[in-house]
Design an enzyme around this catalytic site. Sequence first.
Site, PDB file in Angstrom:
ATOM      1  N   LEU A  44      -3.934   0.829   2.176  1.00  0.00           N
ATOM      2  CA  LEU A  44      -3.847   1.747   1.041  1.00  0.00           C
ATOM      3  C   LEU A  44      -3.950   0.951  -0.256  1.00  0.00           C
ATOM      4  CD1 LEU A  44      -0.834   4.023   2.140  1.00  0.00           C
ATOM      5  CD2 LEU A  44      -3.274   4.452   2.463  1.00  0.00           C
ATOM      6  N   PHE A  68      -0.045  -1.983   2.062  1.00  0.00           N
ATOM      7  CA  PHE A  68      -0.148  -1.262   0.799  1.00  0.00           C
ATOM      8  C   PHE A  68      -0.307  -2.271  -0.340  1.00  0.00           C
ATOM      9  CE2 PHE A  68       2.519   1.334  -2.434  1.00  0.00           C
ATOM     10  CZ  PHE A  68       1.381   1.828  -3.036  1.00  0.00           C
ATOM     11  N   CYS A  69      -1.374  -2.099  -1.152  1.00  0.00           N
ATOM     12  CA  CYS A  69      -1.610  -2.941  -2.329  1.00  0.00           C
ATOM     13  C   CYS A  69      -1.746  -4.409  -1.894  1.00  0.00           C
ATOM     14  CB  CYS A  69      -0.492  -2.726  -3.352  1.00  0.00           C
ATOM     15  SG  CYS A  69      -0.773  -3.439  -4.981  1.00  0.00           S
ATOM     16  N   VAL A  70      -1.079  -5.336  -2.591  1.00  0.00           N
ATOM     17  CA  VAL A  70      -1.197  -6.746  -2.222  1.00  0.00           C
ATOM     18  C   VAL A  70      -0.599  -6.990  -0.844  1.00  0.00           C
ATOM     19  CG1 VAL A  70       0.955  -7.414  -3.360  1.00  0.00           C
ATOM     20  CG2 VAL A  70      -0.809  -9.129  -3.011  1.00  0.00           C
ATOM     21  N   GLY A  90      -1.317  -5.224   1.660  1.00  0.00           N
ATOM     22  CA  GLY A  90      -2.490  -5.086   2.523  1.00  0.00           C
ATOM     23  C   GLY A  90      -3.338  -6.335   2.534  1.00  0.00           C
TER      24      GLY A  90
END
Length: 466
Positions: A351, A323-325, A327
Amino acid sequence: MNTSRRNAAQQAAAQQAAAQQWFTQVADPKQWQAMFNLMQAGLPSMAGMPTMPAMPNLPAVPPMAPVNAVVPPEKLAQLQKEYMDELATLWAALVAQREPDIRDRRFADPAWHRNPMHAFNAAVYLLNARYLNALAEAVDADEKTKRKIRFATQQTIDALSPKNFLATNPEAQQKLVESKGESLTRGIMHMLADMGKGHISQTDESAFEVGRNVATTEGAVVFENEVMQLLQYRPLTKEVHERPLLFVPPCINKYYILDLQPENSVIRYAVEQGHTVFVLSWVNPDAALGHLTWDDYIEEGPIRAMDVALAISGAKKLNVLGFCVGGTIVASALAALAARGKRPASSLTLLTTMLDFTDVGVIDVYVDEQQVAQREQSIGQGGLMPGRDFAATFSSLRPNDLVWNYVESNYLKGEEPPAFDLLYWNSDSTNLPGPMFCYYLRHMYLQNELRHPGKLRVNEDQIDLG
């Protein structure tokens, strides 16, 4: 002439003199060029402006190197004429006691329309805002410089709204009178409390506690090192899937964005579907961890977490969600493992994750060689990127909603912010080690090297997302 008529005549004469002085100023090309020069300079930090109170964590305008951009003279003359025509129309409406057309939700309250001067003040502010933005659009400069000038201009416009000052906000003034001064007392107390916390309160932070009414899905820490704790959640089904599921959240906020309330918890939902769920919870580093690097976060974060999750579950592969950074980090980790001949992930779900940083949106105004080099000089070899700086940066992207809205309600009106779990999580920010953050800033945001096969390495292993 009686006293009341004489006073009215004197007031009208004073207003006419003030109007004439204002028209003289806006008709002077030097005044317009001075406004443009101020925008071109990038403007000072909003918190440091002499007309602003010393409030915590106000958004700052990114610095800009001096540029030789100018507004073409013919465009400047056109803007001057249009501005003066509209200003004259507004002044005529005020003299005739006609209410100006104000189409901005910030001034929808009836208090702005009951008094002609408040309505005029709002209308002139909106007029100034339109033409400052038009001035910024007319700048003859490269697109990156124009984006910065637009951003700096809008930050100033938003900060100087009459909504943000007690002397020009009729809603706050009305509340002050109705409460017999208590609203102002409460507002001052709120501001002093926020100055102690270092950020503007967007929610009632006393209403939440991790483990009590947020992040309540039952689990335990099964592993930890200096970079992270690995959480495993108790099964809620009689049988579980063979492959475990590992969540890697962003390291600039806390993990429980995935587990706010039972009814909106991604973690709880995954457990209820029969998954064995592991979640990586990043450390909030202090000065002792200010030396950690991007490679440290990859090696001791998702790579170590995958090893532990596989060892505990006995599975040969696992499913991964970033998720976000988080990811970006886990994608880099899996690419490094692939270079070593290891493929522990059966699937990868991302995501709101960036792998190609070609277009990063408005936050691009904070990323250029000058600003990155300044960060590298100050914390690139050791130190911390404070979480409050991240919060201020993200708030500056939507200042009316995330800053000035709360300045008005909390400080000018003395209202209590409502309890909201998402905003509580948003205020619970996390530091990052300087070397790790500077690497991410330069190689991802500035140079966009992650998308190029073999351009980056984790230790000695080349990264190829393909």
